[in-house]
Design a protein around this motif. Structure first.
Motif: not given
Length: 734
Positions: A221-226, A290-298, A304-311
């Motif tokens: 996910s990549v978001s950009y607000d101005k 604001r510039f905010s890229p995020s990577l969600f891995l599941t 069990a569910t393993v989740t990684s959130i990088s931002n």
């Protein structure tokens, strides 16, 4: 009778970092779905307070900069953008560390969740009072989208759209955006003056999700607000003076400052009945990016569910305000922020028989540069000239481990135990320089002194031997939770427990250079912690046509971080105290075509041994802590063939409160009731909604904040919400 198509108890939330029905979660949580957001006309983060009991999100300066989230009367009203709030804001499960970025526009959301009480066990940062999580819609395997245009008062115009769906059987996407511009609604009566508090926003968010394997999913996910530069930053000046050593409104026939009857120190008195109108110079503006890229891995691994959130988040803002509210250029304050933030979360959720567990690790790193400045242009060259600036750099490194288990002794009885340990290292560098200073402050002589290069008057940095390690704090913090849930039937949940919340230590800025080297010890403030004794009941009634949720709490605060802003000096200190109260929320369909929602909250607070400006040391109530607040809405659907007409009325009351822990007439904020109405016609054959609305029907002057500058300007500066507002929209779903 059967339940309506969308029964109140069917809302799914992720308050425990996994999907559950709201009515099955033993937490005081409110959720506003995308349909409810649209029905309420909520298009910015600050407006969520119209729908959720015991919650406000208001800017301290009438515009969108430095919005402060208040949950159950707990808040951090320091306007410094590097300060963290005790109530966290998350966007798509990503922590937003800057209050300067909290007044954002909302578009293409799935829902908003607000959790009350300490949430630090499962959420990553500074959630000792509660949190709000704004969750956007994610890519889906079916094509979906919409386009919407709208208009409103003060030449407000916006366009918003989203589209998403499958690219292949394994890959899907979603793109959404919003653009809005609005003329200023704070009217300027100055000849040639321009109205202020404009809005200028552009935002886009793109997401792509892939099933890498049958058990592994990745979402980028990549978001950009101005917010391009636009006019902002204004207050209403209300003349005040001291009576028997206490601030009081200045009567129109009293010349307290030799500037004319009823006038403040600058010679101005605003006589407009409309709060958001006056004569002022156009020095204020706001811009941000604001510039905010995020990577969600599941990963799905058995049960069990393993989740990684990088931002990574980069946020920049530039704000200047007219801090006298009048035609004389007597006061300007400016704030610039450049923030870089990186966070990483890795957690595992799973089940093993009667046991449900969550465990993980969270890392946060922030590096920000903040420049604030205070000027009195009208006094330049005089005995009392004042022109300073305060560059700050703050670095934070935080790592934490957390875990929570839920064990079902029986299908009806469940025990929850959770804990989080955090290790914080925060470094602070703050310097104050004078460009010009009146000689009255230096040696009592006439005139002023201009410094070239600027005079370093305050150096709070590790490099200064007088400061050293005072500019570095290390905190080992822990949060925890023990709770019992009892579910005697599918429609009843009773819970009771004890939670511990904590928030790390911090530092005071020095915008006005009012802190001197003699005050180095006041620059840092200590960490805070609380014990929350909480109980609640959640009911589904009348064949699931109604939900009734009741929660009560008792916060026992230790070293609460309270902020007082008096004159030129704003300081966060530590105080023991309590916050006690509760909330009731009802969501009902008395008949299938009628929906009624009511939320009521009550809070009592007390902070002990607060040093005040006018009354010495005494006990005070918290900031922005009204005893009562009430939110409500009623809507009625009328079926017209295949089409549908919906009429909706909503209102909210926020009680009297104070904008500083120094409670007095100058920091008093009067309570108010505001209501609005909306009509929507849905054309089924076209998939089109036609809407019209009016907010603040009675055109109430709703005050949101108050600054005491009696000693420096002979006035109180008040911030206000928007006046009456009309508008309409056309939305096409496809």
């Amino acid at each position: 009778m059967s339940a309506p198509p969308s029964a109140p108890g069917d809302i799914v939330v992720t308050a425990q970092r996994r999907s559950e029905r709201l009515q099955d979660v033993g937490v005081s949580v409110s959720a506003v779905t995308s349909d409810a957001l649209r029905a309420s006309g909520i298009s910015n983060a600050q407006a969520i307070s119209k729908s959720i009991a015991g919650v406000t999100l208001d800017s301290v300066n009438s515009g969108t900069a430095n919005a402060q989230l208040v949950v159950r009367g707990v808040s951090q009203s320091d306007f410094s953008s590097f300060q963290e709030s005790p109530n966290s804001i998350y966007i798509d499960d990503i922590y937003l560390s800057s209050s300067g970025a909290a007044g954002f526009a909302l578009y293409d959301l799935d829902r908003v969740e607000v959790l009350r009480g300490p949430q630090g066990t499962l959420f990553g940062r500074a959630s000792s009072g509660g949190l709000a999580n704004f969750l956007p819609k994610h890519p889906t395997k079916e094509w979906d989208g919409y386009a919407e245009i709208g208009f409103g008062s003060y030449a407000d115009a916006y366009a918003e759209a989203a589209v998403g769906g499958p690219l292949t059987d394994k890959i899907r996407f979603r793109v959404a955006g919003r653009r809005e511009v609005t003329n200023g609604w704070w009217i300027n009566d100055m000849p040639g003056g321009r109205d202020t508090l404009e809005n200028d926003f552009a935002g886009i968010r793109g997401q792509i999700e892939a099933d890498v394997t049958d058990n592994f999913t990745a979402r980028l996910s990549v978001s950009y607000d101005k917010n391009p530069r636009h006019r902002d930053g204004i207050y209403r000046s209300v003349p005040f003076y001291l009576v028997n050593g206490h601030p009081e409104p200045l009567p129109a026939n009293v010349d307290a400052y030799g500037t004319g009857p009823g006038n403040d120190m600058t010679g101005y008195r605003n006589t407009n009945s409309r709060a958001s109108e006056g004569s002022f110079n156009n020095v204020g503006f706001f811009e941000s990016e604001r510039f905010s890229p995020s990577l969600f891995l599941t990963w799905q691994i058995g049960n069990a569910t393993v989740t990684s959130i990088s931002n990574y988040t980069r946020f920049k803002s530039n704000y200047r305000e007219d801090c006298d509210g009048g035609p004389v250029d007597f006061c300007q304050e400016a704030f610039k922020q450049n923030l870089k933030q990186y966070s990483q979360e890795l957690r595992i959720n799973g089940t093993a028989g009667n046991l449900t567990y969550t465990a993980g690790i969270y890392y946060l790193n922030t590096d920000q540069k903040v420049l604030s400045a205070y000027r009195a242009p009208a006094l330049s060259g005089s005995d009392f000239a004042y022109d300073d600036f305060n560059p700050v750099r703050q670095k934070l490194s935080s790592i934490s481990v957390f875990g929570q288990i839920e064990y079902k002794f029986t299908p009806k009885l469940k025990l929850t135990i959770g804990a989080r340990y955090s290790h914080d290292v925060k470094k602070f560098d703050s310097k104050a320089y004078f460009n010009e200073l009146g000689n009255a402050y230096i040696d009592g002589s006439a005139g002023s002194t201009v410094f070239d290069p600027p005079l370093l008057a305050y150096d709070f940095s590790q490099a200064n031997p007088a400061v050293g390690n005072l500019a570095r704090v290390v905190n080992d913090l822990w949060s925890g939770k023990v709770q019992l849930d009892y579910k005697p039937s599918d429609n009843v949940l009773i819970y009771a427990g004890v939670s511990r919340g904590s928030k790390g230590a911090g530092f005071n800025g020095n915008t006005t250079a009012a802190l001197s080297p003699a005050n180095y010890g006041q620059t840092a403030f200590k960490s805070e912690y609380l014990y929350d004794y909480e109980a609640g009941v959640k009911l589904q009634m009348f064949d699931r046509r109604a939900t009734l949720n009741i929660g009560v709490f008792n916060y026992d605060y230790h070293r609460f971080q309270g902020f007082a802003y008096v004159g030129l000096l704003g300081i966060v200190g530590n105080y023991n105290g309590y916050f006690r109260g509760g909330e009731i929320e009802l969501n009902a369909y008395p008949v299938p075509s009628v929906n009624v929602t009511i939320g009521v909250s009550y809070v009592r607070s007390k902070l002990h041994d607060v040093p005040t400006l006018y009354d010495g040391v005494r006990d005070e109530q918290g900031v922005n802590t009204p005893h009562w607040s009430v939110k409500g809405a009623i809507s009625k659907d009328f079926q017209i063939g295949a089409d549908k007409l919906t009429l909706r009325w909503s209102g909210d009351y926020i009680g009297d409160r104070y904008s500083s822990i120094d409670n007095n007439a100058a920091t008093f904020v009067k309570g108010s009731f505001v209501h609005g109405a909306r009509v929507t016609y849905h054309v089924e054959s076209m998939g089109v909604d036609l809407s019209a609305f009016v907010d603040n029907i009675s055109n109430v002057n709703r005050q949101t904040f108050s600054y005491d500058v009696t000693g420096t300007e002979g006035a109180v500066l008040r911030a206000y919400a928007r006046p009456r507002w009309f508008g309409g929209s056309i939305r096409k779903q496809f």
